[in-house]
Motif scaffolding. Structure first.
Motif, PDB file in Angstrom:
ATOM      1  N   VAL A  76      10.473   0.738  -3.780  1.00  0.00           N
ATOM      2  CA  VAL A  76       9.180   1.409  -3.674  1.00  0.00           C
ATOM      3  C   VAL A  76       8.273   0.569  -2.784  1.00  0.00           C
ATOM      4  O   VAL A  76       7.956  -0.585  -3.118  1.00  0.00           O
ATOM      5  CB  VAL A  76       8.524   1.626  -5.049  1.00  0.00           C
ATOM      6  CG1 VAL A  76       7.155   2.286  -4.887  1.00  0.00           C
ATOM      7  CG2 VAL A  76       9.424   2.486  -5.931  1.00  0.00           C
ATOM      8  N   LEU A  77       7.868   1.116  -1.652  1.00  0.00           N
ATOM      9  CA  LEU A  77       6.939   0.462  -0.739  1.00  0.00           C
ATOM     10  C   LEU A  77       5.562   1.092  -0.931  1.00  0.00           C
ATOM     11  O   LEU A  77       5.407   2.308  -0.819  1.00  0.00           O
ATOM     12  CB  LEU A  77       7.402   0.647   0.710  1.00  0.00           C
ATOM     13  CG  LEU A  77       6.406   0.252   1.797  1.00  0.00           C
ATOM     14  CD1 LEU A  77       6.147  -1.249   1.773  1.00  0.00           C
ATOM     15  CD2 LEU A  77       6.895   0.699   3.172  1.00  0.00           C
ATOM     16  N   ILE A  78       4.535   0.272  -1.189  1.00  0.00           N
ATOM     17  CA  ILE A  78       3.170   0.755  -1.381  1.00  0.00           C
ATOM     18  C   ILE A  78       2.320   0.208  -0.239  1.00  0.00           C
ATOM     19  O   ILE A  78       2.165  -1.003  -0.095  1.00  0.00           O
ATOM     20  CB  ILE A  78       2.593   0.317  -2.735  1.00  0.00           C
ATOM     21  CG1 ILE A  78       3.535   0.746  -3.871  1.00  0.00           C
ATOM     22  CG2 ILE A  78       1.214   0.909  -2.954  1.00  0.00           C
ATOM     23  CD1 ILE A  78       3.055   0.332  -5.249  1.00  0.00           C
ATOM     24  N   THR A  79       1.768   1.114   0.569  1.00  0.00           N
ATOM     25  CA  THR A  79       1.046   0.691   1.763  1.00  0.00           C
ATOM     26  C   THR A  79      -0.379   0.234   1.466  1.00  0.00           C
ATOM     27  O   THR A  79      -0.920  -0.592   2.188  1.00  0.00           O
ATOM     28  CB  THR A  79       0.997   1.850   2.774  1.00  0.00           C
ATOM     29  OG1 THR A  79       0.314   2.966   2.176  1.00  0.00           O
ATOM     30  CG2 THR A  79       2.401   2.277   3.171  1.00  0.00           C
ATOM     31  N   ARG A  80      -0.994   0.779   0.425  1.00  0.00           N
ATOM     32  CA  ARG A  80      -2.367   0.382   0.060  1.00  0.00           C
ATOM     33  C   ARG A  80      -2.418   0.096  -1.440  1.00  0.00           C
ATOM     34  O   ARG A  80      -2.995   0.857  -2.218  1.00  0.00           O
ATOM     35  CB  ARG A  80      -3.366   1.473   0.446  1.00  0.00           C
ATOM     36  CG  ARG A  80      -3.469   1.685   1.947  1.00  0.00           C
ATOM     37  CD  ARG A  80      -4.647   2.572   2.304  1.00  0.00           C
ATOM     38  NE  ARG A  80      -4.422   3.946   1.897  1.00  0.00           N
ATOM     39  CZ  ARG A  80      -5.329   4.917   2.021  1.00  0.00           C
ATOM     40  NH1 ARG A  80      -6.513   4.647   2.523  1.00  0.00           N
ATOM     41  NH2 ARG A  80      -5.049   6.150   1.637  1.00  0.00           N
ATOM     42  N   PRO A  81      -1.835  -0.996  -1.858  1.00  0.00           N
ATOM     43  CA  PRO A  81      -1.707  -1.247  -3.310  1.00  0.00           C
ATOM     44  C   PRO A  81      -3.027  -1.498  -4.013  1.00  0.00           C
ATOM     45  O   PRO A  81      -3.115  -1.317  -5.233  1.00  0.00           O
ATOM     46  CB  PRO A  81      -0.806  -2.495  -3.358  1.00  0.00           C
ATOM     47  CG  PRO A  81      -0.992  -3.156  -2.032  1.00  0.00           C
ATOM     48  CD  PRO A  81      -1.205  -2.051  -1.044  1.00  0.00           C
ATOM     49  N   ASP A  82      -4.060  -1.918  -3.297  1.00  0.00           N
ATOM     50  CA  ASP A  82      -5.335  -2.204  -3.961  1.00  0.00           C
ATOM     51  C   ASP A  82      -6.010  -0.945  -4.488  1.00  0.00           C
ATOM     52  O   ASP A  82      -6.997  -1.043  -5.234  1.00  0.00           O
ATOM     53  CB  ASP A  82      -6.277  -2.941  -3.006  1.00  0.00           C
ATOM     54  CG  ASP A  82      -5.821  -4.373  -2.745  1.00  0.00           C
ATOM     55  OD1 ASP A  82      -5.037  -4.888  -3.565  1.00  0.00           O
ATOM     56  OD2 ASP A  82      -6.228  -4.957  -1.723  1.00  0.00           O
ATOM     57  N   LEU A  83      -5.532   0.238  -4.105  1.00  0.00           N
ATOM     58  CA  LEU A  83      -6.075   1.477  -4.653  1.00  0.00           C
ATOM     59  C   LEU A  83      -5.570   1.741  -6.069  1.00  0.00           C
ATOM     60  O   LEU A  83      -6.140   2.564  -6.783  1.00  0.00           O
ATOM     61  CB  LEU A  83      -5.714   2.664  -3.753  1.00  0.00           C
ATOM     62  CG  LEU A  83      -6.396   2.749  -2.391  1.00  0.00           C
ATOM     63  CD1 LEU A  83      -5.899   3.967  -1.622  1.00  0.00           C
ATOM     64  CD2 LEU A  83      -7.910   2.820  -2.550  1.00  0.00           C
ATOM     65  N   LEU A  84      -4.519   1.043  -6.474  1.00  0.00           N
ATOM     66  CA  LEU A  84      -3.926   1.284  -7.787  1.00  0.00           C
ATOM     67  C   LEU A  84      -4.442   0.267  -8.791  1.00  0.00           C
ATOM     68  O   LEU A  84      -4.499  -0.938  -8.498  1.00  0.00           O
ATOM     69  CB  LEU A  84      -2.404   1.195  -7.719  1.00  0.00           C
ATOM     70  CG  LEU A  84      -1.638   2.413  -7.212  1.00  0.00           C
ATOM     71  CD1 LEU A  84      -1.836   2.597  -5.724  1.00  0.00           C
ATOM     72  CD2 LEU A  84      -0.161   2.289  -7.532  1.00  0.00           C
ATOM     73  N   PRO A  85      -4.828   0.710  -9.993  1.00  0.00           N
ATOM     74  CA  PRO A  85      -5.180  -0.231 -11.053  1.00  0.00           C
ATOM     75  C   PRO A  85      -3.966  -1.081 -11.426  1.00  0.00           C
ATOM     76  O   PRO A  85      -2.810  -0.657 -11.243  1.00  0.00           O
ATOM     77  CB  PRO A  85      -5.606   0.680 -12.214  1.00  0.00           C
ATOM     78  CG  PRO A  85      -5.895   2.006 -11.579  1.00  0.00           C
ATOM     79  CD  PRO A  85      -4.996   2.110 -10.396  1.00  0.00           C
ATOM     80  N   PRO A  86      -4.189  -2.292 -11.952  1.00  0.00           N
ATOM     81  CA  PRO A  86      -3.052  -3.169 -12.290  1.00  0.00           C
ATOM     82  C   PRO A  86      -2.044  -2.516 -13.225  1.00  0.00           C
ATOM     83  O   PRO A  86      -0.826  -2.713 -13.071  1.00  0.00           O
ATOM     84  CB  PRO A  86      -3.739  -4.379 -12.942  1.00  0.00           C
ATOM     85  CG  PRO A  86      -5.111  -4.402 -12.348  1.00  0.00           C
ATOM     86  CD  PRO A  86      -5.485  -2.961 -12.142  1.00  0.00           C
TER      87      PRO A  86
END
Length: 378
Positions: free
Chosen positions: A86-96
């Motif tokens: 799983v590649l996440i391009t903008r991970p800071d948009l997701l809560p921990p």
């Protein structure tokens, strides 16, 4: 007698401005639809983007190597990926907590440019140590993907690794690529910059090898591009309606019902609509004839002549490409050029002294009609 009903030119002049405004609004809506429709493909590191910072080239290379690449925009779709990379391009948009759920489901979780609280959540003990310049560096670590790539584009977010975390491409003691096994079957990788995976830099140094070994180790890659509008990423946030107390909602409903009842009560007092027939219907021609008799009885020949001349000038000016209130010299000049009549004759016809009798008034009206017909014919 000249008809006063609106012709096509008058209708067009009246409707021109609203139609232009409507056309501008429609064009703006069309542009907005096109821009928003292509918004996803223009995001950084999007697998369908041809832009320099897009990721289409890497996605195509992975597919050629037999890796199934699935691009998703919703968290629920990414969460459904079992035992995939799983590649996440903008991970800071997701809560921990959302990142932890993806880590538990995925076989290999890759976060690009993460620097929020999710870093410590997925890699306990790892901290963000700042940002460095993007440039080509040697790996200086035993990580197999970095060793195979050798020199690669690195930089961006720097990570101070925790216990058991491999750190590569160091800058001031902190790595811009860190990796550790997050569980029995899960690997977590933090990449400080998307640069080595982009269309613009994929063919530089060992970037292609690094991208293939990070993302192409499994049969399937879920390329997750988070969206700020994804309801699943809002966590415990509530809408305004959910924050309103139930008692206030009940009171508002009661006020609405009372307002409706009051409106119905007051409307009923007005009674039903009564249709009354007009006592007499007067034809438009009779109105014109009646006004003409009044003018004749009062001897208002000069007033009638002025009205006829003014109406003729107002109708002729737009036909000649002039404003309705054009100055007399401009109107006379345009009429002379169109009809070939002498300017003095036209000036006398449109601005001359009023007639001194009814027969002279009739002749003036006929001359004005002939002038309008002559202009239309030419």
């Amino acid at each position: 007698m000249t008809s006063t009903s609106p012709d096509a030119a008058k209708v067009w002049r009246a409707a021109k401005k609203p139609l232009i405004i409507l056309a501008i609004l429609l064009a703006g809506v069309l542009v907005l639809i096109i821009v928003r429709g292509d918004q996803g493909a223009r995001e950084e590191l999007h697998p369908d983007s041809y832009a320099p910072d897009g990721g289409r080239a890497l996605a195509q290379v992975l597919r050629q190597q037999g890796v199934r690449v699935d691009q998703v925009d919703a968290f629920t779709e990414a969460e459904a990926a079992q035992n995939a990379t799983v590649l996440i391009t903008r991970p800071d948009l997701l809560p921990p907590e959302r990142l932890l759920r993806l880590r538990d489901q995925a076989k290999h979780l890759v976060l690009v440019g993460a620097q929020g609280p999710g870093v410590a959540a997925v890699l306990p003990g790892t901290e963000v140590a700042g940002v460095s310049e993007v440039e080509n560096r040697q790996p200086e670590c035993p990580l197999s993907a970095a060793v195979a790539a050798a020199e690669a584009t690195s930089g961006g977010v720097r990570y101070q690794p925790g216990d058991g975390v491999l750190s590569c491409y160091p800058d001031d003691g902190a790595g811009t690529l860190v990796q550790r096994f997050g569980g029995p079957d899960t690997t977590v990788t933090l990449l400080g910059t998307p640069a080595p995976l982009t269309n613009e830099r994929l063919d530089e140094a060992g970037n292609a090898a690094l991208g293939l070994r990070l993302l192409g180790t499994g049969d399937r890659l879920v390329w997750y591009v988070p969206s700020p509008t994804d309801a699943a990423l809002r966590g415990d946030e509530k809408s305004v309606a959910e924050l309103v107390p139930d008692g206030l909602k009940f009171g508002l409903v009661q006020l609405f019902i009372a307002a409706v009842v009051l409106a119905l009560w007051r409307a009923r007092r007005l009674g039903r609509v009564v249709h009354e027939k007009l006592p007499v219907v007067v034809r438009a021609a009779e109105t014109v004839e009646g006004r003409a008799r009044l003018y004749r009885r009062s001897g208002a020949t000069a007033h009638v002549a002025g009205t006829l001349r003014q109406a003729t000038r107002a109708r002729l000016a737009p036909r000649l490409g002039l404003a309705p209130d054009a100055e007399p010299p401009a109107l006379i000049g345009a009429l002379a050029a169109r009809t070939g009549r002498p300017g003095a004759h036209l000036h006398a016809l449109l601005h001359g002294p009023p007639p001194d009798s009814d027969p002279a008034l009739v002749r003036l009206a006929d001359e004005l009609d002939r002038l309008e017909k002559e202009v239309d014919d030419r």
